[in-house]
Design an enzyme around this catalytic site. Structure first.
Site, mmCIF file in Angstrom:
data_model
loop_
_atom_site.group_PDB
_atom_site.id
_atom_site.type_symbol
_atom_site.label_atom_id
_atom_site.label_comp_id
_atom_site.label_asym_id
_atom_site.label_seq_id
_atom_site.Cartn_x
_atom_site.Cartn_y
_atom_site.Cartn_z
ATOM 1 C CB SER A 1 -0.929 -0.056 1.214
ATOM 2 O OG SER A 1 -1.918 0.922 1.120
ATOM 3 C CG ASP B 1 -6.624 -3.733 -3.115
ATOM 4 O OD1 ASP B 1 -7.427 -2.836 -2.780
ATOM 5 O OD2 ASP B 1 -5.392 -3.638 -2.949
ATOM 6 C CG HIS C 1 -5.832 -2.097 0.521
ATOM 7 N ND1 HIS C 1 -5.015 -2.055 -0.592
ATOM 8 C CD2 HIS C 1 -5.240 -1.304 1.444
ATOM 9 C CE1 HIS C 1 -3.978 -1.268 -0.343
ATOM 10 N NE2 HIS C 1 -4.085 -0.806 0.882
#
Lengths: 382, 199
Positions: free
Chosen positions: A157, A322, A355
């Site tokens: 991320s 995600d 995610h």
């Protein structure tokens, strides 16, 4: 509390605080005259100093990525599934450095730190730092540790963005970048979610323009709301459905507005816990760093030109469910790398958790990550 | 060394930028990296093969030719585009060939010959879809959905105005036999073609 630590754990670890007197000039133009970084390390640096791996954390992460601080810890560090003996980032081979970024709230210099000029916490006066600033500070840290070239810089991320920035800004100082569940820039939708989170915080009456420390209070409600909306974007419709469905806390509807569904109570619990342990100013800063990240900004919005500066090899991973940073975002990055003739490998991992999947071990994620890191270890003589 | 790798290697210039469509476990690209110092990527969809490529240090991209195509690659961005034993398994071999010739200066394609005498004999004698060492699947579960003969392939190249620069025919063990050179469409099991755009 574990009676004994798992054999594939790095064990008990102690963070250390490194103080830096070198002034750090930030993207916003301001300078931090002195600053601290809190660091944890796992494994041993080899004699040639070639086996170091830097772990970059995401929005709410910190330096405690693996192992336990005490035998009383309920949970290990946030990426313990991937760091340890025999795990993808194998501490039998690698010397792993994990830090809390500037602007954080876990000991590194940030909004809740005392400003040496005033003797008061920085609060809203703490400069807005960027991914570039973090990487610049990590370079100073690498110099301090005597690490000329990382075997790999790894992150998921927002952490993946740092790995990417490393590859562009300091191409000679890393051999590999592992960019997981990340994106080359936020979309309008991503920024919109961040804006909702920030508005929740700044409109809390306890926020006091960021000077809540002086008022001896915390913008709990705002931070809780910010976390709740953020949390929804980290999960997937399917994983929330599987975990909570439409399950009620009690048998029947109560015809009121309290938390009746399990999912409501879960979100409230997560939000409340977070609002007690995380600094609201840091949350504002981290989300802004996300918004601003755009390495192509300096190359006429041409990501290929930006990636052409990189010399390291890349592993890019995305997760099928995600929807915060979709596989398409990773593919956009990979395509720019292909056009720039970077050495890049890419896999889309099938996983239902949205995610957050980058924190959850699955056989394929583990296999791909392990195979790549083993080869890195072989190459750098780790 | 497998004879087909040896043959392909000779057609690839040192330092070439190479794309391998359906690169499998990365054996060929690793060999080319070592022997010819090539750069480039493999495309693959099989998860185990992708892991093997990563372990070998062969850059591999997870990408499905049938559903994703090759539109993410620029014109003339590779010296050579390879496709070994995958042409017969894609949904539109003709489109993939067009794309190969768009991306690369040269293409190298290998595929099994459906006109090999044993397959002809199998079909004639038993009246059933041929199965062999090179084509071990049943008609209903085979990944090889577009089998063709050497003549078919050459006709398609002709129709598309692709030039066949070289053709080598090998047997199931990838050995070059003089007999199969004599009458390739009858005696050859696997062909290795090197093609370029006609103009």
């Amino acid at each position: 509390m574990p009676d004994s630590l798992p054999s594939d754990s790095v064990g008990l670890v102690t963070p250390q605080t490194l103080h830096f007197d070198e002034p750090l000039t930030l993207a916003c133009g301001q300078t931090l005259k002195q600053w601290d970084l809190v660091v944890e390390t796992y494994g041993t640096l080899n004699d040639k100093r070639t086996n170091a791996v830097l772990i970059c954390h995401a929005l709410s992460g910190h330096h405690h990525a693996a192992g336990y601080h005490s035998m009383d810890d309920r949970k290990p560090g946030w990426w313990d599934t991937c760091i340890g003996p025999g795990k993808p980032i194998d501490t039998n081979h690698f010397f792993v450095v994990s830090i809390n970024n500037l602007g954080g709230c876990h000991g590194s210099t940030g909004p809740s730190t005392l400003n040496p000029d005033t003797g008061e916490p920085y609060g809203p006066d703490f400069p807005v730092v960027t991914v570039q600033d973090w990487v610049d500070s990590q370079v100073v840290l690498a110099d301090r540790l005597g690490i000329e070239c990382w075997a790999a810089v790894v992150g998921g991320s927002l952490g993946g963005m740092q790995a990417l920035q490393w590859s562009i800004s300091y191409p000679d100082r890393l051999h590999h970048a592992v960019v997981i569940a990340s994106t080359p820039r936020l979309t309008a939708q991503n920024i919109a979610f961040n804006e909702v989170a920030r508005r929740a915080i700044t409109s809390d009456t306890d926020f006091h323009g960021g000077r809540y420390y002086e008022h001896d209070t915390l913008p709990r409600n705002g931070l809780m709301l910010a976390r709740m909306v953020g949390h929804i974007t980290y999960l997937s419709d399917a994983s929330m459905g599987e975990k909570f469905g439409r399950e009620l806390r009690d048998q029947a509807y109560k015809f009121g507005y309290d938390a009746e569904f399990q999912v409501e109570s879960y979100l409230r619990y997560q939000g409340e816990r977070f609002s007690e342990s995380f600094d609201a100013n840091t949350y504002l800063l981290m989300t802004r760093a996300l918004d601003y990240f755009d390495p192509a900004y300096e190359t006429d919005n041409d990501l290929v030109k930006a990636m052409a500066k990189a010399r390291c090899e890349f592993l890019v991973l995305s997760f099928s469910s995600d929807w915060r940073f979709t596989p398409a975002r990773s593919e956009e990055l990979v395509n720019a790398m292909i056009a720039a003739r970077c050495k890049v490998s890419y896999a889309e991992i099938e996983a239902p958790w949205g995610h957050d999947a980058f924190l959850i071990p699955t056989p394929r994620y583990n296999a791909v990550f392990t195979a790549y890191m083993k080869r890195v270890a072989r190459e750098v003589g780790a | 060394m497998r004879a087909d790798l040896e043959i392909i290697q000779q057609w690839i210039g040192p330092g070439s930028h190479v794309l391998d469509l359906g690169c499998g476990d990365g054996t060929l690209l690793q060999y080319l990296q070592q022997e010819r110092q090539t750069t480039g990527f493999g495309l693959e969809i099989n998860p185990d093969h992708i892991t093997e490529c990563l372990a070998r240090g062969v850059p591999v991209i997870e990408q499905n030719l049938d559903t994703q195509g090759l539109a993410n690659f620029d014109d003339d961005s590779f010296d050579t585009v390879l496709m070994t034993q995958a042409l017969q398994a894609v949904r539109r071999p003709d489109v993939v060939l067009d794309e190969m010739m768009r991306l690369g200066r040269e293409g190298i394609v290998t595929f099994p010959n459906f006109a090999h005498w044993r397959l002809r004999w199998y079909l004639m004698r038993r009246g059933r879809m041929p199965e062999s060492e090179t084509l071990p699947h049943h008609w209903y579960d085979t990944p090889n959905i577009h089998l063709c003969t050497f003549k078919d392939f050459e006709a398609l190249c002709h129709q598309k105005n692709f030039r066949i620069r070289n053709r080598t025919v090998v047997d199931g063990e990838h050995q070059d036999r003089w007999l199969s050179r004599l009458w390739p469409n009858f005696l050859g099991q696997i062909a290795i073609y090197r093609i370029t755009r006609g103009d």
